[in-house]
Design a protein around this motif. Sequence first.
Motif, PDB file in Angstrom:
ATOM      1  N   SER A   1      41.977  -2.884 -19.939  1.00 45.03           N
ATOM      2  CA  SER A   1      42.595  -1.667 -20.432  1.00 45.03           C
ATOM      3  C   SER A   1      42.739  -0.662 -19.299  1.00 45.03           C
ATOM      4  O   SER A   1      42.054  -0.719 -18.271  1.00 45.03           O
ATOM      5  N   LEU A   2      43.650   0.276 -19.502  1.00 41.28           N
ATOM      6  CA  LEU A   2      43.865   1.318 -18.507  1.00 41.28           C
ATOM      7  C   LEU A   2      42.615   2.165 -18.355  1.00 41.28           C
ATOM      8  O   LEU A   2      42.282   2.609 -17.239  1.00 41.28           O
ATOM      9  N   ARG A   3      41.913   2.398 -19.460  1.00 48.17           N
ATOM     10  CA  ARG A   3      40.683   3.193 -19.400  1.00 48.17           C
ATOM     11  C   ARG A   3      39.644   2.519 -18.507  1.00 48.17           C
ATOM     12  O   ARG A   3      39.004   3.163 -17.671  1.00 48.17           O
ATOM     13  N   THR A   4      39.467   1.192 -18.662  1.00 44.87           N
ATOM     14  CA  THR A   4      38.506   0.461 -17.829  1.00 44.87           C
ATOM     15  C   THR A   4      38.933   0.476 -16.368  1.00 44.87           C
ATOM     16  O   THR A   4      38.112   0.663 -15.460  1.00 44.87           O
ATOM     17  N   THR A   5      40.220   0.311 -16.125  1.00 41.92           N
ATOM     18  CA  THR A   5      40.706   0.301 -14.750  1.00 41.92           C
ATOM     19  C   THR A   5      40.490   1.646 -14.071  1.00 41.92           C
ATOM     20  O   THR A   5      40.012   1.713 -12.932  1.00 41.92           O
ATOM     21  N   LEU A   6      40.819   2.726 -14.769  1.00 41.66           N
ATOM     22  CA  LEU A   6      40.633   4.048 -14.184  1.00 41.66           C
ATOM     23  C   LEU A   6      39.160   4.349 -13.946  1.00 41.66           C
ATOM     24  O   LEU A   6      38.786   4.936 -12.920  1.00 41.66           O
TER      25      LEU A   6
ATOM     26  N   ALA B   1      49.020   6.511 -31.084  1.00 38.01           N
ATOM     27  CA  ALA B   1      48.864   6.666 -32.541  1.00 38.01           C
ATOM     28  C   ALA B   1      50.161   7.128 -33.193  1.00 38.01           C
ATOM     29  O   ALA B   1      50.561   6.635 -34.252  1.00 38.01           O
ATOM     30  N   ALA B   2      50.828   8.102 -32.530  1.00 42.10           N
ATOM     31  CA  ALA B   2      52.093   8.589 -33.089  1.00 42.10           C
ATOM     32  C   ALA B   2      53.142   7.487 -33.100  1.00 42.10           C
ATOM     33  O   ALA B   2      53.900   7.338 -34.058  1.00 42.10           O
ATOM     34  N   ALA B   3      53.193   6.710 -32.011  1.00 37.25           N
ATOM     35  CA  ALA B   3      54.156   5.607 -31.968  1.00 37.25           C
ATOM     36  C   ALA B   3      53.872   4.589 -33.063  1.00 37.25           C
ATOM     37  O   ALA B   3      54.783   4.031 -33.669  1.00 37.25           O
ATOM     38  N   SER B   4      52.573   4.365 -33.331  1.00 40.52           N
ATOM     39  CA  SER B   4      52.218   3.438 -34.403  1.00 40.52           C
ATOM     40  C   SER B   4      52.661   3.972 -35.756  1.00 40.52           C
ATOM     41  O   SER B   4      53.178   3.233 -36.588  1.00 40.52           O
ATOM     42  N   GLU B   5      52.463   5.284 -35.973  1.00 42.93           N
ATOM     43  CA  GLU B   5      52.905   5.888 -37.230  1.00 42.93           C
ATOM     44  C   GLU B   5      54.424   5.845 -37.352  1.00 42.93           C
ATOM     45  O   GLU B   5      54.974   5.537 -38.403  1.00 42.93           O
TER      46      GLU B   5
ATOM     47  N   THR C   1      59.331  11.905 -38.575  1.00 41.65           N
ATOM     48  CA  THR C   1      59.222  13.359 -38.483  1.00 41.65           C
ATOM     49  C   THR C   1      58.007  13.786 -37.686  1.00 41.65           C
ATOM     50  O   THR C   1      57.872  14.963 -37.353  1.00 41.65           O
ATOM     51  N   ARG C   2      57.118  12.861 -37.364  1.00 42.10           N
ATOM     52  CA  ARG C   2      55.904  13.234 -36.646  1.00 42.10           C
ATOM     53  C   ARG C   2      56.229  13.554 -35.198  1.00 42.10           C
ATOM     54  O   ARG C   2      57.063  12.922 -34.575  1.00 42.10           O
ATOM     55  N   ARG C   3      55.535  14.584 -34.666  1.00 45.05           N
ATOM     56  CA  ARG C   3      55.702  14.983 -33.276  1.00 45.05           C
ATOM     57  C   ARG C   3      54.329  15.165 -32.634  1.00 45.05           C
ATOM     58  O   ARG C   3      53.334  15.405 -33.316  1.00 45.05           O
ATOM     59  N   LEU C   4      54.298  15.052 -31.322  1.00 49.34           N
ATOM     60  CA  LEU C   4      53.068  15.257 -30.569  1.00 49.34           C
ATOM     61  C   LEU C   4      52.883  16.741 -30.291  1.00 49.34           C
ATOM     62  O   LEU C   4      53.848  17.479 -30.076  1.00 49.34           O
ATOM     63  N   THR C   5      51.618  17.188 -30.272  1.00 47.27           N
ATOM     64  CA  THR C   5      51.297  18.563 -29.924  1.00 47.27           C
ATOM     65  C   THR C   5      51.184  18.679 -28.416  1.00 47.27           C
ATOM     66  O   THR C   5      50.460  17.907 -27.781  1.00 47.27           O
TER      67      THR C   5
ATOM     68  N   PRO D   1      45.809  12.335 -24.492  1.00 54.94           N
ATOM     69  CA  PRO D   1      47.223  12.437 -24.900  1.00 54.94           C
ATOM     70  C   PRO D   1      47.911  11.085 -25.015  1.00 54.94           C
ATOM     71  O   PRO D   1      48.772  10.896 -25.875  1.00 54.94           O
ATOM     72  N   ILE D   2      47.531  10.127 -24.159  1.00 57.34           N
ATOM     73  CA  ILE D   2      48.127   8.801 -24.257  1.00 57.34           C
ATOM     74  C   ILE D   2      47.713   8.133 -25.560  1.00 57.34           C
ATOM     75  O   ILE D   2      48.513   7.458 -26.216  1.00 57.34           O
ATOM     76  N   ALA D   3      46.435   8.337 -25.953  1.00 54.72           N
ATOM     77  CA  ALA D   3      45.989   7.792 -27.245  1.00 54.72           C
ATOM     78  C   ALA D   3      46.771   8.433 -28.395  1.00 54.72           C
ATOM     79  O   ALA D   3      47.125   7.769 -29.368  1.00 54.72           O
TER      80      ALA D   3
END
Length: 492
Positions: free
Chosen positions: A5-10, A205-209, A216-220, A199-201
């Motif tokens: 995962s990107l988290r593990t790599t970083l 999540a938004a992309a999954s929804e 209609t969902r948007r990111l804050t 924010p990537i998470a």
Amino acid sequence: MPKHSLRTTLTAWNVAAFVGMLCAFGGAIVLTTQGLLSSAIDRDLTERASRAAGFGGPPGPPPPIRGERRPPGPPIPAPGPYFEANRAADIQRPRFFRLSGEGPFGGADEPFDRPALDLALSGVQNTKDISGPLGHLRVFSRPLVRNGSVVGAVQVARDLGESDLLLRSQLSTLLFVMPVGIFGAAAIAKLLTNRALKPIAQVTAAASEISRSDLTRRLTLHGDDELAEMAGTFNDMVARLQSSFEELEATYSDLERAYETQRRFTADASHELRTPLTRLRLTTSAALTGKSDPAELRRALESADLEVARMTRLVHQLLTLSLAGAGGLQLILAPVDLRVLAADALARHPSAGDERISATFCEPRLLVRADAEQLERAFTNILENALRHAPSEGFVRVAVGQQGSEAVLSVEDSGSGIAPEHQEAIFEPFFRADAARGSAEGGAGLGLAIAKSIVEAHGGRIEVASQVGGPTKFRLCLPIESAAQRGPITSS
């Protein structure tokens, strides 16, 4: 190949960077400390040797004769405080050596390091680290020069025990701090990585929804960094997708309505044509039996002629409606006085002498840019609809006037009104609201649809105001022609 995962790599990269920095920092400290200590020790040894050389060294005994045994030196004391004190004093004391014609050197002292002494007696100054009974020492050997010739050498030493202890302490501390630093760096790196990737998470999540159904969902958005810019770009992309899907849905709905309208139009047209064709067939079949007299044959031919006229009119109406719906209605536009057009249409209509009809016209001429023939056809269709539904003791009022920048031709009848739910549908082909208006008779249901298509082709609109049990008023609203557009006035 396993995926990380990107988290593990970083986290791994952050820990590796921290460990590398820690190793570099610790190594720099150790090397710097060692270099500073070495420089300080070398300066001290050089100064001591210079002072000792300046005094020329102690007188010492005469040079020994080859083969002569030196008197034994003082016994080495036993380990203890006394031994350590004597050892320290012995190390701090400079040791002098003179060249002798009978031997390599003269003097009662033993050299700290004989190879270093031989090198100094040959005229080469040198520094050397040695380990022996006296411990770990740093020895500085300097030649003694008199009148341009090497006459002897002096050796001074410095105990390296304290510097070795300091170096070992630093290395031990570094080896102890290293694992603690690695674990601490891993914990901090994981915390910072989780926070940075939050924010990537959210985007995930938004992309999954959104992938399910919610467009209609948007990111804050928080801050103005690259992740905020990515969230803004994602929101713009979703907005465009939502707009595209809404347009597709609207287009699909329009296609469904068009298909349903076309299907109903075809069915209604077939029904309307089948009725006169059936009557015509029955009439001609009865006439062809050969048993009818000339009078009956004439009545049959008259009936057939009426049905053919009815079908011809229906076909013309269907053609007009089809052309108007496809945008193929050809209009020959010219300035037309709406008052003259309405008056001429009333005069030519078969019901011109009907006492129910009254007309009111405004005083100044009212010019519109229109196809006089088509616009008269629209007005006639609305007039016939009003006459069809107005009772014999009722009224049909025609009026021409101006309202703002529009010319208005209105037709009002005293029929039984139109229900609110039918006021939009009456302009659809083959729709009949006769039952709602208290009349058993009706046309094919194409007149109002044709009138609406013609008026809209002129850039106008038709309005209807009615209520059940009350009068019904149709208004043809057309834009008044501007002075720049005016030409020769056309009447019907």
